[in-house]
Write a protein that holds these residues in place. Structure first.
Motif, short mmCIF file in Angstrom:
data_model
loop_
_atom_site.label_atom_id
_atom_site.label_comp_id
_atom_site.label_asym_id
_atom_site.label_seq_id
_atom_site.Cartn_x
_atom_site.Cartn_y
_atom_site.Cartn_z
N ARG A 145 -12.04 3.04 0.45
CA ARG A 145 -12.48 3.27 -0.94
C ARG A 145 -12.77 4.73 -1.28
O ARG A 145 -13.61 5.02 -2.10
N TYR A 146 -12.13 5.70 -0.58
CA TYR A 146 -12.35 7.09 -0.94
C TYR A 146 -11.28 7.53 -1.91
O TYR A 146 -10.21 6.92 -2.00
N ARG A 147 -11.56 8.63 -2.61
CA ARG A 147 -10.55 9.21 -3.46
C ARG A 147 -10.81 10.69 -3.63
O ARG A 147 -11.95 11.12 -3.76
N GLU B 96 -3.63 -0.51 -11.36
CA GLU B 96 -4.31 0.75 -11.56
C GLU B 96 -3.64 1.54 -12.68
O GLU B 96 -2.46 1.86 -12.60
N ASP C 265 -8.51 14.64 -4.87
CA ASP C 265 -7.26 15.23 -5.34
C ASP C 265 -7.08 16.59 -4.67
O ASP C 265 -8.05 17.23 -4.27
N ASP D 266 -4.40 6.09 2.51
CA ASP D 266 -3.10 5.42 2.64
C ASP D 266 -2.40 5.22 1.30
O ASP D 266 -1.33 4.64 1.25
N TYR D 267 -3.00 5.68 0.23
CA TYR D 267 -2.54 5.27 -1.10
C TYR D 267 -2.37 6.51 -1.96
O TYR D 267 -3.32 7.28 -2.14
N LEU D 268 -1.17 6.71 -2.47
CA LEU D 268 -0.92 7.83 -3.37
C LEU D 268 -1.05 7.31 -4.80
O LEU D 268 -0.22 6.54 -5.26
N CYS D 269 -2.12 7.74 -5.49
CA CYS D 269 -2.31 7.27 -6.87
C CYS D 269 -1.24 7.85 -7.77
O CYS D 269 -0.60 7.15 -8.54
N GLY E 273 5.84 5.60 -1.83
CA GLY E 273 5.80 5.57 -3.29
C GLY E 273 5.93 6.92 -3.95
O GLY E 273 6.05 7.00 -5.17
N GLU F 115 -13.93 13.39 -8.92
CA GLU F 115 -13.86 13.38 -7.47
C GLU F 115 -13.61 14.80 -6.96
O GLU F 115 -13.22 15.67 -7.72
N SER G 61 -3.04 13.02 -6.21
CA SER G 61 -4.27 12.23 -6.23
C SER G 61 -4.12 11.14 -5.19
O SER G 61 -3.23 10.31 -5.30
N GLN H 206 9.15 0.27 -8.43
CA GLN H 206 9.67 1.04 -7.31
C GLN H 206 9.70 0.22 -6.02
O GLN H 206 10.59 0.37 -5.19
N ALA I 100 -5.91 8.16 -2.48
CA ALA I 100 -7.03 7.22 -2.37
C ALA I 100 -6.89 6.45 -1.08
O ALA I 100 -5.84 6.48 -0.42
N SER I 101 -7.96 5.80 -0.72
CA SER I 101 -7.93 4.95 0.45
C SER I 101 -8.27 3.54 0.03
O SER I 101 -9.33 3.30 -0.56
N VAL I 102 -7.36 2.61 0.28
CA VAL I 102 -7.63 1.22 -0.06
C VAL I 102 -8.63 0.63 0.93
O VAL I 102 -9.51 -0.14 0.57
N LYS I 103 -8.52 1.05 2.18
CA LYS I 103 -9.40 0.47 3.21
C LYS I 103 -10.82 1.00 3.10
O LYS I 103 -11.78 0.27 3.23
N ARG J 231 -0.29 7.45 -15.51
CA ARG J 231 0.14 6.69 -14.35
C ARG J 231 0.03 5.22 -14.70
O ARG J 231 -1.07 4.71 -14.90
N PHE K 19 -9.10 -5.80 -3.28
CA PHE K 19 -9.32 -4.46 -3.81
C PHE K 19 -9.22 -4.51 -5.32
O PHE K 19 -8.19 -4.87 -5.87
N ILE L 288 0.83 -1.20 0.00
CA ILE L 288 0.00 0.00 0.00
C ILE L 288 0.87 1.26 0.00
O ILE L 288 0.60 2.21 -0.72
N ALA L 289 1.95 1.24 0.79
CA ALA L 289 2.79 2.43 0.88
C ALA L 289 3.41 2.77 -0.47
O ALA L 289 3.59 3.94 -0.81
N TYR L 290 3.73 1.76 -1.28
CA TYR L 290 4.34 2.01 -2.57
C TYR L 290 3.33 2.10 -3.71
O TYR L 290 3.71 2.17 -4.87
#
Lengths: 369, 157
Positions: free
Chosen positions: B80-82, A311, B84, B54-57, B105, B27, B73, A339, B75-78, A331, A229, A213-215
């Motif tokens: 499901r929000y997103r 994604e 920018d 927790d997620y940087l798209c 990342g 969004e 941008s 990475q 997002a949240s994996v847990k 992206r 997911f 998740i962090a990456y």
């Protein structure tokens, strides 16, 4: 033996290594046979697609983006078309949405078949490669009869699709789908319980959920760590909310789980295509959209879809009454996977680099853009 | 939370930091009013129990012709929000803080922004040549005033 001098040394892997799926170089710092540090060196395939798109109209961007991630060109078309449609508020006709889903899922199967073939080839098994490319050929035939292309389709356009499917498409697709699940069984018979394959994959390249998740790891690689997911379900786009399909997940996040997830995904994609063919309505295949005069309103958005690797997203910023986008950011999922890869390589042997890279399904045009 | 509830929640939670932009077409799209507080803001949205972003798209630079903009941008994996957010940067003071401590990342995205736009990233740790050749000395190619030497612009029709 006491005064034997030992030191770390550097091995240069690539850029022209056959297992790097494009041109990627790894600078590996080794302690004997064990990897201490790995650094990917990228940029060999950088084609400046983002800059090219800034000098093209929205309709002209689509054939350029075919080259963004050429194993799943349909997704590249789709992600850009979807973003432009959201930007300009274009409604896509029902039939076009179904055709898109059919093509996207067939393309996902084709891409997973390339992955299956090259992965097994990288690990020394030649047979699945021939099997996988035999089935991929059937899918490419379907694409060819629809849009005339076998790799860069330029089929999904802003507002709909380029052409309707020919009459022979549905019977041929049904014939392919009727045997496809047995073909997947065949691949699995060669690999899934093969002791050599298991030894090369199990507990290799273990990725934890936190690291993933962090990456920004996504797609089958994220699901292999046990996180359920999938953007098709969790951030639904197009008409994916109308289909029933399972989201396969793994437990350990190792190479073997990634393999299992992708094999299951091919079956699920086939399931979606079957449902889409069943429900396919008659009607228009494109909204009213004139590529010569189209001007987007001022706005910006990031739109993302689930392609075969994870994604895939595009950020577009547009100016009012301009024919060309001000900024297009692409992206690709492999960018984030590559990475994260050095972190899962540490402690492995050099031969495992090949296995890990293959199982993460990294392709370089996606990284370098 | 749907789109509007998410936007409202964020505006209530960070009234001095965020402003909702009309230009966002999908969004919620926010303007970050205080770029100096970027890292704190990112950490706050990641650790907020309701949001868990927790997620940087993706993260990228933009050259609008008048200034730079930096877009994130998330997002949240847990959950499901997103959404920018972005903030403008003047040409003569193009500098941002690294958000690697929040989302690991971000490393490559920031490196790319540095290389292609010349936006300096503080506390990055590895700002070296990346997509461009190692001996590149022709400036920052993604800027609007940069054209490739052999590039001929076609007349507008």
């Amino acid at each position: 033996m006491a005064d034997l001098r030992t030191e770390e040394f550097v091995v240069n892997m690539g850029p022209h290594h056959p297992s790097t799926h494009g041109v990627c170089r790894f600078v590996l710092t080794m302690d004997g046979e064990v990897i201490v540090k790995a650094e990917p060196v990228i940029g060999y395939l950088h084609r400046a697609l983002e800059k090219i798109c800034e000098n093209r109209t929205y309709a002209q961007c689509i054939p350029v983006l075919d080259r963004f991630e050429y194993c799943t060109s349909m997704s590249c078309n789709q992600v850009f078309a979807l973003a432009t449609e959201k930007l300009a508020g274009i409604e896509v006709p029902e039939r076009a949405e179904y055709l898109r889903v059919i093509m996207l899922e067939l393309n996902r199967i084709a891409s997973h078949l390339i992955w299956l073939g090259t992965t097994s080839l990288d690990l020394g098994a030649l047979t699945p490669f021939l099997y996988a490319f035999r089935e991929r050929e059937d899918i490419l035939d379907l694409f060819e009869m629809t849009c005339g292309q076998r790799l860069t389709y330029n089929y999904i356009r802003v507002g709909g699709v380029a052409k309707d499917i020919p009459a022979e498409f549905i019977p041929k697709a049904k014939k392919f789908l009727s045997t496809f699940d047995h073909k997947v069984d065949d691949y699995e018979r060669v690999l899934t319980e093969n002791p050599i394959f298991i030894a090369r994959n199990q507990n290799i390249g273990v990725m934890s959920q936190e690291l993933a998740i962090a990456y920004g790891v996504s797609g089958p690689n994220l699901r292999a760590t046990g996180i359920k997911f999938d953007l098709r379900r969790d951030d639904p786009y197009s008409i994916y909310d109308r289909f029933k399909f399972d989201i396969p997940t793994g437990q350990n996040g190792d190479c073997y789980d990634r393999y299992r997830v992708r094999m299951q995904e091919m079956r699920e994609s086939a399931k979606i295509v079957r449902q889409a063919i069943e429900q396919l309505p008659e009607g228009e295949i494109s909204a009213k959209f004139n590529p010569l005069v189209f001007k987007a309103p001022a706005g910006e958005l990031y739109s993302r879809i689930e392609n075969s690797r994870g994604e895939m997203g595009v950020y577009i910023q547009s100016r009012d009454k301009e024919k060309k986008p001000l900024r297009v950011k692409l992206r690709g999922s492999s960018y984030n996977h590559l990475q994260a890869m050095p972190h899962v390589l540490v402690g492995h042997k050099i031969a495992d680099v090949v296995a890990v890279m293959a199982s993460l399904d990294i392709i370089m045009p996606d990284v370098d853009r | 939370m749907n789109r509007d509830e998410l936007a409202k929640y964020l505006l209530d939670k960070f009234p001095d930091t965020l402003e909702l932009l009309e230009t966002g077409k999908a969004e919620p799209f926010f303007l970050l009013k205080k770029p100096d507080g970027l890292v704190e803001f990112c950490r706050a949205i990641r650790d907020d129990v309701e949001l868990r972003m927790d997620y940087l798209c993706q993260m990228c630079g933009v050259d609008t012709g008048e200034n730079f903009e930096v877009v994130y941008s998330v997002a949240s994996v847990k959950k499901r929000y997103r959404f920018d957010f972005k903030f403008p940067l003047p040409y003569n003071k193009a500098e941002i803080d690294s958000v690697q401590t929040v989302w690991a990342g971000a490393n490559w995205f920031e490196r790319e922004t540095w290389e292609l736009y010349g936006i300096n990233v503080r506390n990055h740790g590895n700002l070296t040549r990346f997509l461009l050749p190692d001996n590149w000395d022709q400036g920052f190619p993604m800027r609007k005033d940069w054209d490739a030497p052999d590039f001929k612009r076609l007349p507008e029709v």
